[in-house]
Design a protein around this motif. Structure first.
Motif, mmCIF file in Angstrom:
data_model
loop_
_atom_site.group_PDB
_atom_site.id
_atom_site.type_symbol
_atom_site.label_atom_id
_atom_site.label_comp_id
_atom_site.label_asym_id
_atom_site.label_seq_id
_atom_site.Cartn_x
_atom_site.Cartn_y
_atom_site.Cartn_z
ATOM 1 N N ALA A 180 0.897 -1.107 -0.069
ATOM 2 C CA ALA A 180 -0.103 0.086 -0.052
ATOM 3 C C ALA A 180 0.809 1.321 0.031
ATOM 4 O O ALA A 180 1.917 1.174 0.698
ATOM 5 N N VAL A 181 0.573 2.210 -0.842
ATOM 6 C CA VAL A 181 1.123 3.426 -1.042
ATOM 7 C C VAL A 181 0.109 4.572 -0.341
ATOM 8 O O VAL A 181 -1.188 4.478 -0.797
ATOM 9 N N THR A 182 0.588 5.464 0.449
ATOM 10 C CA THR A 182 -0.359 6.567 0.823
ATOM 11 C C THR A 182 -1.013 7.159 -0.438
ATOM 12 O O THR A 182 -0.523 7.588 -1.480
ATOM 13 N N GLY A 210 -4.405 -9.329 -6.060
ATOM 14 C CA GLY A 210 -4.121 -7.923 -6.394
ATOM 15 C C GLY A 210 -4.848 -8.052 -7.758
ATOM 16 O O GLY A 210 -5.279 -8.945 -8.585
ATOM 17 N N ASP A 211 -4.461 -6.970 -8.462
ATOM 18 C CA ASP A 211 -4.871 -6.663 -9.613
ATOM 19 C C ASP A 211 -3.998 -7.422 -10.746
ATOM 20 O O ASP A 211 -2.695 -7.063 -10.734
ATOM 21 N N PRO A 212 -4.475 -8.175 -11.622
ATOM 22 C CA PRO A 212 -3.646 -8.910 -12.419
ATOM 23 C C PRO A 212 -2.946 -8.154 -13.487
ATOM 24 O O PRO A 212 -1.764 -8.506 -14.064
ATOM 25 N N ASP A 213 -3.725 -6.883 -13.754
ATOM 26 C CA ASP A 213 -2.917 -6.105 -14.659
ATOM 27 C C ASP A 213 -1.485 -5.387 -14.338
ATOM 28 O O ASP A 213 -0.707 -5.652 -14.810
ATOM 29 N N TYR A 214 -1.658 -4.739 -12.927
ATOM 30 C CA TYR A 214 -0.471 -4.300 -12.412
ATOM 31 C C TYR A 214 0.502 -5.367 -11.891
ATOM 32 O O TYR A 214 1.598 -5.175 -12.283
ATOM 33 N N TYR A 215 -0.029 -6.408 -11.183
ATOM 34 C CA TYR A 215 1.196 -7.392 -10.971
ATOM 35 C C TYR A 215 1.692 -8.111 -12.008
ATOM 36 O O TYR A 215 2.621 -8.827 -11.787
ATOM 37 N N GLY A 216 0.634 -8.388 -13.104
ATOM 38 C CA GLY A 216 1.211 -9.114 -14.376
ATOM 39 C C GLY A 216 2.211 -8.602 -15.183
ATOM 40 O O GLY A 216 3.226 -8.982 -15.507
ATOM 41 N N ARG A 217 1.710 -7.089 -15.372
ATOM 42 C CA ARG A 217 2.426 -6.209 -16.229
ATOM 43 C C ARG A 217 3.982 -5.990 -15.701
ATOM 44 O O ARG A 217 4.896 -6.207 -16.489
ATOM 45 N N PHE A 218 4.081 -5.820 -14.437
ATOM 46 C CA PHE A 218 5.147 -5.443 -13.914
ATOM 47 C C PHE A 218 5.902 -6.406 -13.289
ATOM 48 O O PHE A 218 7.127 -6.258 -13.183
ATOM 49 N N LEU A 251 0.423 9.812 -2.695
ATOM 50 C CA LEU A 251 1.695 9.751 -3.228
ATOM 51 C C LEU A 251 1.693 8.379 -4.126
ATOM 52 O O LEU A 251 2.725 8.060 -4.866
ATOM 53 N N GLN A 252 0.357 7.956 -4.583
ATOM 54 C CA GLN A 252 0.249 6.873 -5.537
ATOM 55 C C GLN A 252 0.719 7.517 -7.137
ATOM 56 O O GLN A 252 0.544 8.348 -7.283
ATOM 57 N N GLY A 253 1.065 6.507 -7.903
ATOM 58 C CA GLY A 253 1.569 6.702 -9.166
ATOM 59 C C GLY A 253 3.053 7.415 -9.306
ATOM 60 O O GLY A 253 3.087 7.831 -10.417
HETATM 61 C C1 LIG Z 1 -1.405 -0.559 -5.959
HETATM 62 C C2 LIG Z 1 -0.452 0.215 -5.383
HETATM 63 C C3 LIG Z 1 0.237 -0.169 -4.289
HETATM 64 C C4 LIG Z 1 0.482 0.814 -6.521
HETATM 65 O O1 LIG Z 1 1.374 1.792 -5.723
HETATM 66 P P1 LIG Z 1 2.028 3.127 -6.587
HETATM 67 O O2 LIG Z 1 3.116 3.712 -5.967
HETATM 68 O O3 LIG Z 1 0.687 3.809 -6.968
HETATM 69 O O4 LIG Z 1 2.316 2.618 -8.164
HETATM 70 P P2 LIG Z 1 3.565 2.957 -9.131
HETATM 71 O O5 LIG Z 1 3.664 4.423 -9.003
HETATM 72 O O6 LIG Z 1 5.070 2.143 -8.500
HETATM 73 O O7 LIG Z 1 3.417 2.331 -10.472
HETATM 74 C C5 LIG Z 1 2.591 2.993 -11.262
HETATM 75 C C6 LIG Z 1 2.295 2.257 -12.478
HETATM 76 O O8 LIG Z 1 1.488 1.219 -11.978
HETATM 77 C C7 LIG Z 1 0.315 1.477 -12.737
HETATM 78 N N1 LIG Z 1 -0.828 0.879 -11.755
HETATM 79 C C8 LIG Z 1 -0.964 1.375 -10.550
HETATM 80 N N2 LIG Z 1 -2.229 0.642 -9.888
HETATM 81 C C9 LIG Z 1 -2.639 -0.392 -10.910
HETATM 82 C C10 LIG Z 1 -3.739 -1.034 -10.807
HETATM 83 N N3 LIG Z 1 -4.403 -1.192 -9.640
HETATM 84 N N4 LIG Z 1 -3.973 -1.666 -11.897
HETATM 85 C C11 LIG Z 1 -3.336 -1.317 -13.268
HETATM 86 N N5 LIG Z 1 -2.099 -0.588 -13.372
HETATM 87 C C12 LIG Z 1 -1.952 0.113 -12.056
HETATM 88 C C13 LIG Z 1 -0.030 2.952 -13.066
HETATM 89 O O9 LIG Z 1 -1.009 3.094 -14.226
HETATM 90 C C14 LIG Z 1 1.455 3.069 -13.365
HETATM 91 O O10 LIG Z 1 1.587 2.880 -14.723
HETATM 92 P P3 LIG Z 1 2.957 3.382 -15.590
HETATM 93 O O11 LIG Z 1 4.030 3.513 -15.089
HETATM 94 O O12 LIG Z 1 3.007 2.777 -16.925
HETATM 95 O O13 LIG Z 1 2.215 4.997 -15.792
HETATM 96 C C15 LIG Z 1 -1.174 1.680 -4.747
HETATM 97 O O14 LIG Z 1 -1.913 2.174 -5.810
HETATM 98 C C16 LIG Z 1 -1.884 1.341 -3.724
HETATM 99 O O15 LIG Z 1 -1.708 1.338 -2.528
HETATM 100 N N6 LIG Z 1 -3.233 1.151 -4.061
HETATM 101 C C17 LIG Z 1 -4.461 0.650 -2.845
HETATM 102 C C18 LIG Z 1 -3.988 -0.653 -2.074
HETATM 103 C C19 LIG Z 1 -4.040 -1.730 -2.868
HETATM 104 O O16 LIG Z 1 -4.930 -1.728 -3.715
HETATM 105 N N7 LIG Z 1 -3.058 -2.670 -2.885
HETATM 106 C C20 LIG Z 1 -2.959 -3.797 -3.690
HETATM 107 C C21 LIG Z 1 -3.668 -5.083 -2.860
HETATM 108 S S1 LIG Z 1 -2.766 -5.436 -1.682
#
Ligand SMILES: CC(C)(COP(=O)(O)OP(=O)(O)OC[C@H]1O[C@@H](n2cnc3c(N)ncnc32)[C@H](O)[C@@H]1OP(=O)(O)O)[C@@H](O)C(=O)NCCC(=O)NCCS
Length: 137
Positions: free
Chosen positions: A44-46, A78-86, A49-51
């Motif tokens: 989790a990120v505050t 978690g979100d498969p887009d975020y955790y799969g892509r990266f 400060l996300q993004g």
């Molecule tokens: C998910 C989370 C941890 C990501 O941390 P963050 O610091 O905001 O992400 P980052 O800045 O490192 O990464 C940003 C990139 O991830 C992408 N991204 C962030 N959240 C995403 C999501 N849920 N789905 C798809 N892509 C996502 C952004 O589009 C961005 O892509 P880019 O680099 O191509 O522009 C944060 O948004 C968060 O705390 N969310 C609420 C808690 C949560 O859902 N936690 C996950 C489950 S435990």
């Protein structure tokens, strides 16, 4: 279960907590035995400060530390887009695992470092051996 200290991190600046990630000892087991797996999360990120890359930094630090050790597999919800892509997590690897309680299967993601490093079928749950010196990390 105790948290895995070596794989849990906080992002801190000027004494202020920006984000955190935690890891927990888990296992996939069946009647023949069990394989250790690291349960990742929450991350989790505050909100304001996300993004800005903090989430990626926390996850990268965890993965690099885990990859330098004996860990073969990680699982998270978690979100498969975020955790799969990266980070290479995907739901295919978890399709044969049973879990206690309801879960959105497409969000139950695993990252398997070594093919065959963990059994494809079994029950996912906490690893009771960790508290007494197990090998999750
Ligand atoms: C998910 C989370 C941890 C990501 O941390 P963050 O610091 O905001 O992400 P980052 O800045 O490192 O990464 C940003 C990139 O991830 C992408 N991204 C962030 N959240 C995403 C999501 N849920 N789905 C798809 N892509 C996502 C952004 O589009 C961005 O892509 P880019 O680099 O191509 O522009 C944060 O948004 C968060 O705390 N969310 C609420 C808690 C949560 O859902 N936690 C996950 C489950 S435990």
């Amino acid at each position: 279960m105790p948290v895995i200290d070596a794989l849990s991190f906080a992002a801190v600046e000027d004494g202020k907590l920006l984000g955190s990630i935690q890891a927990w000892p888990a296992r996939v087991h069946d009647v023949n035995g069990s394989d250790s797996i690291i349960l990742v999360g929450p991350v989790a990120v505050t909100p304001e400060l996300q993004g800005r890359g903090i989430g990626k930094m926390l996850m990268t630090r965890l993965l690099e530390t885990a990859d330098a050790g004996a860990a073969d597999a990680m699982v998270m919800i978690g979100d498969p887009d975020y955790y799969g892509r990266f980070f290479g997590f995907h739901a295919d690897a978890t399709s044969g695992w049973d879990v206690a309680g309801p879960v959105e299967r497409h969000r139950l993601l695993a990252r398997i470092r070594r093919p065959g490093g963990i059994r494809a079928f079994g029950q996912l749950g906490p690893d009771p051996s960790f508290a007494t010196g197990g090998v999750a990390a």
